[in-house]
Design an enzyme around this catalytic site. Structure first.
Site, PDB file in Angstrom:
ATOM      1  N   TYR A  90      14.887  -1.885  16.057  1.00 31.17           N
ATOM      2  CA  TYR A  90      15.430  -1.972  14.481  1.00 31.17           C
ATOM      3  C   TYR A  90      15.951  -2.619  14.026  1.00 31.17           C
ATOM      4  O   TYR A  90      15.948  -3.842  13.335  1.00 31.17           O
ATOM      5  CB  TYR A  90      14.470  -0.623  14.275  1.00 31.17           C
ATOM      6  CG  TYR A  90      14.372  -1.110  12.534  1.00 31.17           C
ATOM      7  CD1 TYR A  90      12.890  -0.607  11.984  1.00 31.17           C
ATOM      8  CD2 TYR A  90      15.280  -0.375  11.806  1.00 31.17           C
ATOM      9  CE1 TYR A  90      12.858  -1.409  10.237  1.00 31.17           C
ATOM     10  CE2 TYR A  90      15.861  -0.102  10.029  1.00 31.17           C
ATOM     11  CZ  TYR A  90      14.444  -0.826   9.592  1.00 31.17           C
ATOM     12  OH  TYR A  90      14.491  -0.773   7.893  1.00 31.17           O
ATOM     13  N   THR A 107       0.756  -1.169   0.293  1.00 30.46           N
ATOM     14  CA  THR A 107       0.079   0.003   0.237  1.00 30.46           C
ATOM     15  C   THR A 107       0.247   1.151   0.014  1.00 30.46           C
ATOM     16  O   THR A 107       0.070   1.987  -0.206  1.00 30.46           O
ATOM     17  CB  THR A 107      -0.470   0.470   1.354  1.00 30.46           C
ATOM     18  OG1 THR A 107      -0.284   0.017   2.110  1.00 30.46           O
ATOM     19  CG2 THR A 107      -1.795  -1.222   0.873  1.00 30.46           C
ATOM     20  N   SER A 117      17.540  -4.746   5.872  1.00 29.27           N
ATOM     21  CA  SER A 117      18.368  -3.326   5.916  1.00 29.27           C
ATOM     22  C   SER A 117      19.793  -3.179   6.353  1.00 29.27           C
ATOM     23  O   SER A 117      19.841  -4.087   6.760  1.00 29.27           O
ATOM     24  CB  SER A 117      17.639  -2.370   6.762  1.00 29.27           C
ATOM     25  OG  SER A 117      18.688  -1.467   7.080  1.00 29.27           O
TER      26      SER A 117
END
Ligand code: NDP
Ligand code: 8X3
Length: 251
Positions: free
Chosen positions: A150, A11, A137
């Site tokens: 994270y 999205t 990442s």
């Protein structure tokens, strides 16, 4: 026969750009996310591509399995699963961060990715073909202040991807971990919980990677000859060296 890609988190950002990239090449698309209206918009915008949308939260283990089990026959043979849905929340040091943020990152970036992989993988192994692309990442390799949980979740994605390859040895199923650096998407708005000013500052005076760049790279890794596997691919803007704090900015 057209190929089928399932992209989680389609999205916005990378997922949305990837949906467009695969649609351009005539692939059938299974697109997921939690925002139903955006999924509907995507479906309309990507016409005439064949698109099946699934609105659910990847943190919900049952919903992940049900989503995969519910696929109509023409979407069942998934050739590529892109585990893209993910997020960073906050940039506070470990001693003062919000534990709910840590839970959300672990549940989405680690557990959601695990659930989707586990739901899709048996059929790939049975058909002896398929490709799982995970969005890691640079934060999974290079630590930075406030990266704490994270970075930890993305280090997991890196190691899980390599362990998948170990389990899949002897099959033709491929696994790739894409490890981007600074890219401008909704990522920082989410990280700073809607503070657009703080988010814009992250990209100020620099040219970040675009979602289209990542879409191109992901598409490339999945369309190489079937005997080739890109295990991991680290990609940063030229103006970045490792962490999001090592950025060269135009004066
Ligand atoms: P965006 O915030 O632009 O997009 C994230 C996507 O993930 C949205 O489509 C969102 O959809 C979906 N998502 C988030 N949480 C959930 C959930 N619980 N269940 C289902 N879908 C979810 O970020 P990016 O496109 O930048 O990020 C995509 C991936 O790339 C992430 O894994 C991120 O960690 C990684 N990444 C991003 C970098 C960057 O600098 N932008 C760099 C390196 C890696 P919805 O809200 O509709 O559910
Ligand atoms: C997002 C990249 O460097 O901002 O994964 O953590 S970074």
């Amino acid at each position: 026969m057209p190929k089928t890609v399932l992209i989680t988190g389609a999205t916005a950002g990378f997922g949305k750009a990837m949906a467009q990239r695969y649609a351009n090449e005539g692939w059938n698309l299974i697109l997921t996310g939690r925002r139903a209206e955006r999924l509907e918009e995507l479906k309309t915008g990507l016409a005439p591509a064949k698109v099946h949308t699934l609105c659910f939260d990847v943190r919900d283990r049952q919903a992940c399995q049900q989503a995969v089990d519910s696929l109509p026959a023409e979407f069942k043979g998934i050739d590529v699963l892109v585990n893209n849905a993910g997020l960073a929340l906050g940039l506070e040091p470990a001693q003062s961060c919000d534990l709910d943020d840590w839970d959300a990152m672990v549940d989405t970036n680690i557990k959601g990715l695990m659930y989707m992989t586990r739901a899709v993988l048996p059929s790939m192994v049975e058909r002896n073909k398929g490709h799982i692309v995970n969005l890691g990442s640079v934060a999974g390799t290079y630590p930075y202040p406030g990266g704490n949980c994270y970075g930890g979740t993305k280090a997991y994605v890196n190691h899980f991807s390599k362990n998948l390859l170990a389990d899949l040895l002897g099959t033709k199923v491929r696994v790739t971990n894409i490890e981007p650096g600074l890219c401008e998407t909704e990522f920082s708005v989410v990280r700073f919980k809607g503070d657009k000013k703080a988010a814009d500052k992250v990209y100020e005076g620099t040219q970040p990677i675009t979602p289209e760049d990542i879409a191109e790279i992901v598409y490339w890794t999945t369309t190489l000859p079937p005997h080739v596997n890109i295990n991991a691919l680290e990609v940063m803007p030229v103006q970045q060296a490792f962490s999001p704090f090592a950025i060269s900015r135009d004066k």
